[in-house]
Design a protein around this motif. Sequence first.
Motif, PDB file in Angstrom:
ATOM      1  N   ARG A   4       1.061   8.820  -2.944  1.00  0.00           N
ATOM      2  CA  ARG A   4      -0.471   9.181  -2.866  1.00  0.00           C
ATOM      3  C   ARG A   4      -0.758  10.003  -1.383  1.00  0.00           C
ATOM      4  N   GLN A  50      -7.830   0.621   6.276  1.00  0.00           N
ATOM      5  CA  GLN A  50      -7.714   0.490   4.917  1.00  0.00           C
ATOM      6  C   GLN A  50      -6.222   0.901   4.450  1.00  0.00           C
ATOM      7  N   VAL A  51      -6.017   2.386   4.798  1.00  0.00           N
ATOM      8  CA  VAL A  51      -4.778   3.069   4.768  1.00  0.00           C
ATOM      9  C   VAL A  51      -3.746   2.031   5.208  1.00  0.00           C
ATOM     10  N   ASP A  53      -3.751  -1.119   5.781  1.00  0.00           N
ATOM     11  CA  ASP A  53      -3.384  -2.291   5.060  1.00  0.00           C
ATOM     12  C   ASP A  53      -2.626  -2.003   3.663  1.00  0.00           C
ATOM     13  N   GLU A  54      -3.131  -0.966   3.024  1.00  0.00           N
ATOM     14  CA  GLU A  54      -2.386  -0.423   1.544  1.00  0.00           C
ATOM     15  C   GLU A  54      -0.809  -0.306   1.871  1.00  0.00           C
ATOM     16  N   ALA A  57       1.007  -3.337   2.334  1.00  0.00           N
ATOM     17  CA  ALA A  57       1.134  -4.187   1.030  1.00  0.00           C
ATOM     18  C   ALA A  57       2.203  -3.366   0.046  1.00  0.00           C
ATOM     19  N   GLU A  58       2.194  -2.168  -0.035  1.00  0.00           N
ATOM     20  CA  GLU A  58       2.917  -1.598  -1.142  1.00  0.00           C
ATOM     21  C   GLU A  58       3.573  -0.130  -0.792  1.00  0.00           C
ATOM     22  N   GLY A  60       3.371   3.627  -0.820  1.00  0.00           N
ATOM     23  CA  GLY A  60       2.525   4.767  -1.392  1.00  0.00           C
ATOM     24  C   GLY A  60       1.990   5.651  -1.105  1.00  0.00           C
ATOM     25  N   TRP A  61       1.589   5.588   0.443  1.00  0.00           N
ATOM     26  CA  TRP A  61       1.205   6.859   1.042  1.00  0.00           C
ATOM     27  C   TRP A  61       1.911   7.650   1.677  1.00  0.00           C
TER      28      TRP A  61
END
Length: 297
Positions: A4, A50-51, A53-54, A57-58, A60-61
């Motif tokens: 992302r 939030q970014v 945390d994401e 967790a995984e 992606g960014w």
Amino acid sequence: MTLRAAVLGHPISHSKSPALHRAAYAYLGVDYAYRAIDVTEAALPGFMRQVRDEVRAEGGWRGLSVTMPLKSAMVAEVDEVRGVARALGVVNTVAFEFDGTDFDQTRLVAYNTDVAGIVNALRHAGAASAPTAAVLGGGGTAAAAIAAIKELGAGSADVFVRDVGRAAEARAASAAVDLPIQVLPLAGAAAAVAAADVVISTLPPRAADALAGELAAELGEEIAARPGVLLDVAYDPWPSRVAAVWQDAGGTVVPGLEMLIYQAVEQVRHFTGLGEAMPAGVIDVMCDAVGAPRRVF
């Protein structure tokens, strides 16, 4: 996993960054989803939490493009600021750096690719070395413009603003890159602007319309030489009134879209990690995506 990236700002629906970045990633054959996200300055800290945390967790960014009004506020939300962005305190790019799959150790690193975008766009247009220079506006993009003017070899710059009491970012940039500036009112600036070798307008769309009327009168007078190079970073609507006046007088106009492409090229390098290894052809598809002439970069 689809990776992302996004452009953040407010308002953001007009942004051409999604078209530029999606074209680049499709050409490169990498699975990146890139979208525009409307984020106000007040909402930025919560969004960045939030970014993170994401990411923990995984993963992606991979990257964030940052536009107004977030270019200064983002500095407080990252782990490191590099290059000219550190001196200016203004960023437009956030890259996510991590080691393998240990996403807990991901670092958010900020850059300013606007400076490179402005310099490359002006050089491509034939801007003079060591130019006399004028900047319209005093905010975050004006800070990048001041750094770019320094890189072009200018000894000073005039900065024209609607309110001389609200040019803190321009003054800070002047001190950071050691380029003396005069902060002057935008009203009545036509003569000085017309005489500059390089003019960079960082004003919002239509904000320079009043100046355009004054310039039309000024440039209509018999002058020794035609106007120099004008870069207007506001690309919608295009041409802006000030750009049309400048071009009608025989000057060279650089649309903000061209600067946007140049700075986006640098963002793609950061987001993909390709750096100088990025294929040259990616730039052609980015130009095609927004209807811009192909350039030799």
